[in-house]
Design a protein around this motif. Structure first.
Motif, PDB file in Angstrom:
ATOM      1  N   GLN A  83       0.734  -1.345   0.080  1.00 43.39           N
ATOM      2  CA  GLN A  83      -0.098  -0.059   0.063  1.00 43.39           C
ATOM      3  C   GLN A  83       0.754   1.309   0.103  1.00 43.39           C
ATOM      4  OE1 GLN A  83      -2.739  -1.447   3.299  1.00 43.39           O
ATOM      5  NE2 GLN A  83      -4.028  -0.058   1.852  1.00 43.39           N
ATOM      6  N   PHE A  84       2.210   1.103  -0.080  1.00 45.39           N
ATOM      7  CA  PHE A  84       3.044   2.286  -0.062  1.00 45.39           C
ATOM      8  C   PHE A  84       3.724   2.563  -1.554  1.00 45.39           C
ATOM      9  CE2 PHE A  84       2.487   1.028   4.126  1.00 45.39           C
ATOM     10  CZ  PHE A  84       2.420   2.399   4.947  1.00 45.39           C
ATOM     11  N   ILE A  85       3.919   3.666  -1.696  1.00 45.80           N
ATOM     12  CA  ILE A  85       4.882   4.116  -2.715  1.00 45.80           C
ATOM     13  C   ILE A  85       5.948   5.110  -2.328  1.00 45.80           C
ATOM     14  CG2 ILE A  85       3.296   5.895  -3.836  1.00 45.80           C
ATOM     15  CD1 ILE A  85       4.851   5.214  -6.568  1.00 45.80           C
ATOM     16  N   LEU A  86       7.113   5.004  -2.243  1.00 43.81           N
ATOM     17  CA  LEU A  86       8.228   5.604  -1.780  1.00 43.81           C
ATOM     18  C   LEU A  86       8.763   6.886  -2.809  1.00 43.81           C
ATOM     19  CD1 LEU A  86       9.034   5.415   1.232  1.00 43.81           C
ATOM     20  CD2 LEU A  86       8.014   3.352   0.335  1.00 43.81           C
ATOM     21  N   LEU A 214      -8.892   6.834  -2.600  1.00 44.11           N
ATOM     22  CA  LEU A 214      -7.907   7.705  -1.859  1.00 44.11           C
ATOM     23  C   LEU A 214      -6.523   7.555  -1.822  1.00 44.11           C
ATOM     24  CD1 LEU A 214      -7.709  10.188   0.165  1.00 44.11           C
ATOM     25  CD2 LEU A 214      -8.214   8.366   2.146  1.00 44.11           C
ATOM     26  N   LEU A 215      -5.568   8.424  -1.745  1.00 41.19           N
ATOM     27  CA  LEU A 215      -4.176   8.312  -1.976  1.00 41.19           C
ATOM     28  C   LEU A 215      -4.023   9.109  -0.808  1.00 41.19           C
ATOM     29  CD1 LEU A 215      -1.539   7.394  -4.444  1.00 41.19           C
ATOM     30  CD2 LEU A 215      -1.124   9.236  -2.796  1.00 41.19           C
ATOM     31  N   SER A 239      -4.167  -1.654  -5.397  1.00 35.33           N
ATOM     32  CA  SER A 239      -4.429  -1.582  -6.641  1.00 35.33           C
ATOM     33  C   SER A 239      -4.009  -0.208  -7.448  1.00 35.33           C
ATOM     34  CB  SER A 239      -5.673  -1.964  -7.231  1.00 35.33           C
ATOM     35  OG  SER A 239      -6.584  -1.216  -6.650  1.00 35.33           O
ATOM     36  N   ILE A 240      -4.068   0.919  -6.668  1.00 35.85           N
ATOM     37  CA  ILE A 240      -3.659   1.933  -7.122  1.00 35.85           C
ATOM     38  C   ILE A 240      -2.074   2.359  -7.087  1.00 35.85           C
ATOM     39  CG2 ILE A 240      -3.502   4.754  -6.583  1.00 35.85           C
ATOM     40  CD1 ILE A 240      -6.358   4.502  -5.416  1.00 35.85           C
ATOM     41  N   ILE A 241      -1.642   1.683  -5.955  1.00 34.03           N
ATOM     42  CA  ILE A 241       0.028   1.829  -6.104  1.00 34.03           C
ATOM     43  C   ILE A 241       0.613   0.879  -7.528  1.00 34.03           C
ATOM     44  CG2 ILE A 241       1.998   1.051  -4.497  1.00 34.03           C
ATOM     45  CD1 ILE A 241       0.242   3.445  -3.287  1.00 34.03           C
ATOM     46  N   GLN A 242       0.028  -0.247  -7.553  1.00 32.64           N
ATOM     47  CA  GLN A 242       0.317  -0.899  -8.408  1.00 32.64           C
ATOM     48  C   GLN A 242       0.325  -0.177  -9.872  1.00 32.64           C
ATOM     49  OE1 GLN A 242      -1.816  -4.546  -8.851  1.00 32.64           O
ATOM     50  NE2 GLN A 242       0.003  -5.734  -9.050  1.00 32.64           N
ATOM     51  N   ALA A 243      -0.776   0.600 -10.145  1.00 29.04           N
ATOM     52  CA  ALA A 243      -0.934   1.062 -11.249  1.00 29.04           C
ATOM     53  C   ALA A 243       0.037   2.522 -11.592  1.00 29.04           C
ATOM     54  CB  ALA A 243      -2.440   1.709 -11.326  1.00 29.04           C
ATOM     55  N   ILE A 244       0.497   3.152 -10.569  1.00 27.65           N
ATOM     56  CA  ILE A 244       1.306   4.089 -10.589  1.00 27.65           C
ATOM     57  C   ILE A 244       2.644   3.868 -10.538  1.00 27.65           C
ATOM     58  CG2 ILE A 244      -0.438   5.877 -10.011  1.00 27.65           C
ATOM     59  CD1 ILE A 244       0.880   6.227  -7.301  1.00 27.65           C
ATOM     60  N   GLU A 245       3.025   2.709  -9.918  1.00 30.72           N
ATOM     61  CA  GLU A 245       4.438   2.242  -9.814  1.00 30.72           C
ATOM     62  C   GLU A 245       5.312   2.349 -10.940  1.00 30.72           C
ATOM     63  OE1 GLU A 245       7.069   0.660  -7.770  1.00 30.72           O
ATOM     64  OE2 GLU A 245       6.169   1.937  -6.129  1.00 30.72           O
ATOM     65  N   PRO A 246       4.724   1.932 -12.260  1.00 31.09           N
ATOM     66  CA  PRO A 246       5.650   1.840 -13.340  1.00 31.09           C
ATOM     67  C   PRO A 246       6.287   3.422 -13.764  1.00 31.09           C
ATOM     68  CG  PRO A 246       3.661   0.630 -13.800  1.00 31.09           C
ATOM     69  CD  PRO A 246       3.386   1.302 -12.554  1.00 31.09           C
ATOM     70  N   VAL A 247       5.595   4.250 -13.072  1.00 24.49           N
ATOM     71  CA  VAL A 247       6.094   5.751 -13.464  1.00 24.49           C
ATOM     72  C   VAL A 247       7.154   5.991 -12.532  1.00 24.49           C
ATOM     73  CG1 VAL A 247       5.531   8.182 -13.371  1.00 24.49           C
ATOM     74  CG2 VAL A 247       4.051   6.528 -14.134  1.00 24.49           C
TER      75      VAL A 247
END
Ligand SMILES: Cc1ncc(COP(=O)(O)O)c(C=O)c1O
Length: 361
Positions: A83-86, A214-215, A239-247
């Motif tokens: 659930q995290f993006i650093l 929500l993020l 699912s949100i984190i997974q979707a934006i991680e490639p960036v």
């Protein structure tokens, strides 16, 4: 050169003058910088102790997934590591979200004045930035909800809001979230979360489950006192984190930042102390404003926006000549105000007494 048309008029971020330059220019021996909402007390002493006693191998790439820091954050907030993006500061999280979701034909809704990077990134991506004016320093959540349409990708909420320091209470926040359709990502920027003490301040983490769109972004740059290390993070559904991680760039947080953040995260005593000192510091400014008849916004952040009824740039210059660097309200949408970061008790006393002198003229 094929530069994107929309960035040709975009002004790069202009950092304040470095303290050494100000010292030289005005022949000063000491500078008090209260301009960027940094922590006047530094960071947890445990971070400095660790770095004194330990070294890191600079020759190898950092762990791109920031596993240890991620796990510590997950444990602290009882969330899953997915659930995290650093990010390299929460600035980078804002950039990643914008890059992943915005493009020509989309729009994004934000309060104004607020943190400028929401709009800046929207422009870079060619999306329309819809700015909804604050009311008395606070978000106009009703108007923000009304502005949403089929093309809306992101709605930004900043609480406590920079530069006003106003927060959104739990009831207002939930009512707003209920109005946002599920195709729109709500980004709740909580850069100053650790300073908030209001009784009806919400717990954003507990809202993640009920609002899958929500993020929440937070940072180690403010209350944790690690702005120089550049570590911020976002929390959302996997699912949100997974979707934006490639960036996200593969090694966007560095080995020193990851280590410092992980140690700082464990020092709750340091954080509590900073929160309390900040609260007391705010009281110093409130008292000053009351005495001088100046209007201000009560703040839940580590800064205060005070309306001096004078040209903010001129006041800023006068303070700088005396060794105090603050932010003029001119560029923040409040031309006759200053935004002052809450310093130590001593720093606050000093700048208040200098301001009192200036206000006599
Ligand atoms: C509201 C807000 N969000 C995000 C940031 C970015 O902070 P950082 O990139 O250091 O995490 C700031 C910094 O001033 C801020 O005020």
């Amino acid at each position: 050169m094929n530069i994107k048309a929309q960035i040709t008029n975009l002004v790069p971020y202009k950092p304040g003058k470095p303290s050494d330059e100000v010292k030289k220019e005005f022949g000063l021996s000491e500078i008090v910088k209260l301009a960027s909402n940094e922590n006047p007390f530094g960071c947890s002493p445990k971070v400095n102790e660790w770095f004194k006693e330990n070294g890191v191998n600079h020759a190898i790439y950092p762990d791109g997934y920031a596993t240890n820091l991620r796990d510590s954050l997950a444990k602290k907030y009882s969330l899953s590591p997915e659930q995290f993006i650093l990010g390299n500061g929460s600035d980078e999280i804002i950039q990643i979200i914008s890059r992943a979701m915005l493009e020509n034909g989309k729009n994004t809704i934000m309060p104004a004045p607020s943190f400028p990077q929401y709009k800046h990134n929207a422009i870079i991506e060619g999306a329309e930035a819809i700015e909804i004016p604050l009311i008395n320093g606070a978000h106009d959540l009703q108007k923000m909800a009304e502005a949403i349409n089929e093309q809306t990708a992101i709605v930004w909420v900043c609480s406590p809001n920079n530069p006003t320091g106003k927060y959104i209470n739990k009831e207002e926040l939930i009512s707003f979230f209920d109005l946002v359709p599920s195709h729109v990502l709500i980004v709740l920027d909580e850069a100053y979360h650790e300073y908030a003490v209001a009784e009806d301040y919400y717990d954003a983490i507990s809202l993640l489950e009920s609002y899958p769109n929500l993020l929440v972004t937070r940072t180690f740059s403010k209350a944790y006192g690690l702005a120089g290390f550049r570590v911020g993070y976002g929390m959302a559904s996997p699912s949100i984190i997974q979707a934006i991680e490639p960036v996200r760039e593969p090694f966007n947080t560095n080995v020193l930042g990851q280590t410092a953040a992980q140690i700082a995260l464990e020092d709750e005593t340091f954080l509590q102390n900073c929160r309390e000192q900040n609260r007391l510091g705010l009281e110093q400014y409130y008292q000053f404003c009351e005495e001088q008849g100046l209007s201000y916004f009560p703040s839940q952040g580590n800064f205060i926006l005070i309306d001096f009824n004078r040209d903010g740039d001129l006041l800023f210059q006068e303070l700088m000549k005396k060794g105090y660097i603050v932010r003029s309200g001119q560029a923040l949408g409040y031309p006759t105000a200053l935004r002052i970061t809450i310093g130590s008790k001593d720093q606050n006393e000093k700048i208040i007494s200098v301001l009192k002198e200036i206000l006599k003229n």
